[in-house]
Write a protein that holds these residues in place. Structure first.
Motif, PDB file in Angstrom:
ATOM      1  N   TYR A 206       0.885  -1.102  -0.085  1.00  0.00           N
ATOM      2  CA  TYR A 206       0.062  -0.163  -0.012  1.00  0.00           C
ATOM      3  C   TYR A 206       0.839   1.287  -0.101  1.00  0.00           C
ATOM      4  CZ  TYR A 206      -4.158  -2.849   0.732  1.00  0.00           C
ATOM      5  OH  TYR A 206      -5.051  -3.543   0.242  1.00  0.00           O
TER       6      TYR A 206
ATOM      7  N   ASP B  70      -9.837  -0.341   2.240  1.00  0.00           N
ATOM      8  CA  ASP B  70      -9.707  -1.333   1.220  1.00  0.00           C
ATOM      9  C   ASP B  70     -10.157  -2.633   1.602  1.00  0.00           C
ATOM     10  OD1 ASP B  70      -8.847  -1.947  -1.503  1.00  0.00           O
ATOM     11  OD2 ASP B  70      -7.462  -3.155  -0.822  1.00  0.00           O
TER      12      ASP B  70
ATOM     13  N   THR C 219     -13.202  -4.639   0.166  1.00  0.00           N
ATOM     14  CA  THR C 219     -13.090  -5.864  -0.641  1.00  0.00           C
ATOM     15  C   THR C 219     -13.475  -7.132   0.183  1.00  0.00           C
ATOM     16  OG1 THR C 219     -10.974  -6.023  -0.235  1.00  0.00           O
ATOM     17  CG2 THR C 219     -11.284  -4.855  -1.990  1.00  0.00           C
TER      18      THR C 219
END
Length: 287
Positions: free
Chosen positions: A26, A107, A111
């Motif tokens: 990331y 995220d 997800t």
């Protein structure tokens, strides 16, 4: 010191490996890849081109190489000694730890993709001070300003955890820090259910680690294992919204995950005695 405080389940060595992998992934997305190889190549190239005819030039070159080597060690992410079991501290360089961790959790929450096995919680640390009440009060008077000083305002809660420290009082710390937040703007209000900001206070030995984070409740107390389970927990809380077939699929998926988790835990325990501690540098978590 700024960085990321990570809790794990026994296996610190694997935790550090997972942290480097996740943060590197990331970190590259948000800030671009680290640039080291080009610098090293320029150094080696200049070494070959320059002629070491006199001692003074050679000494200057050696000093330059030592300085460059020191700069190279200040990596974007570097594990340092935390001072507590099952806790890893990753020092950050040139990034905002709160933004990076929030992006990772956002995220994963979206997800629902599990990316770690041994990492439990991942807390950004925006500042540190000595873990004594007077030092903490003096430090937080300015530390809290970006979030709570008028005209800024918000609802908040304070979460406190102490490790290897017995001289601090949880009630006193929360009371004093809440008073400081209130003094910065009387419109700042306590909300223990769904606050805009959560003040994280993590004390390890004589070091107090502080941060102010968003979405603490939404992201399950910044727990990487729990944040990916949101859909399943919502389904359990509202079973009437599921058809019989969907409910069966949820139960089956949870059963399979429990069996897999049980196997993983047995495997971890079996190999635990063979696990060595993660080798760290001479650095330690200090103010």
């Amino acid at each position: 010191m700024r960085g990321i405080l990570i809790t794990c389940n026994m296996n610190e060595r694997k935790c550090v490996g997972e942290a480097y992998s996740l943060l590197g992934e990331y970190g590259d997305l948000l800030y671009g890849p680290e640039q080291f190889s080009d610098h090293e190549e320029r150094l080696s190239g200049s070494d070959r081109e320059e002629d070491e005819d006199d001692v003074e030039a050679a000494l200057k070159k050696e000093v330059g190489q030592i300085r460059a080597s020191t700069e190279q060690k200040l990596r974007r992410f570097q594990s340092v000694e935390s001072g507590a079991n099952n806790v890893v501290f990753i020092r950050t360089q040139g990034i905002e730890p709160e933004n990076l961790v929030h992006h990772i959790l956002k995220d994963m929450h979206t997800t629902k993709k599990k990316k770690t096995r041994v990492i439990l919680r991942m807390l950004p640390i925006s500042g540190t001070c000595k873990a004594f009440m007077e030092d903490m009060k003096k430090y937080t008077e300015t530390f809290f300003e970006p979030w709570f000083k008028a005209p800024n305002k918000g609802t908040f809660q304070i979460v406190y955890k102490a490790r290897n420290n017995s001289h601090m009082s949880r009630e006193e710390v929360i009371k004093e820090l809440a008073g400081i937040v209130g003094s910065l703007n009387p419109e700042n209000k306590v909300d223990l259910n769904n606050p805009q900001y959560t003040v994280v206070v993590e004390i390890i030995k004589t070091v107090c680690c502080l941060s102010v984070v968003r979405d603490y409740v939404l992201f399950r107390k910044y727990n990487l294992q729990e944040v990916v389970k949101s859909n399943k927990e919502d389904a359990q809380q509202n079973p009437s919204n599921l058809t019989e077939e969907q409910n069966s699929e949820v139960v089956k998926a949870e059963t399979e995950e429990e069996e897999k988790s049980s196997k993983e835990i047995k495997e971890e325990n079996k190999n635990q005695s063979e696990i060595e501690s993660e080798p760290k540098g001479n650095d330690a978590l200090t103010v």
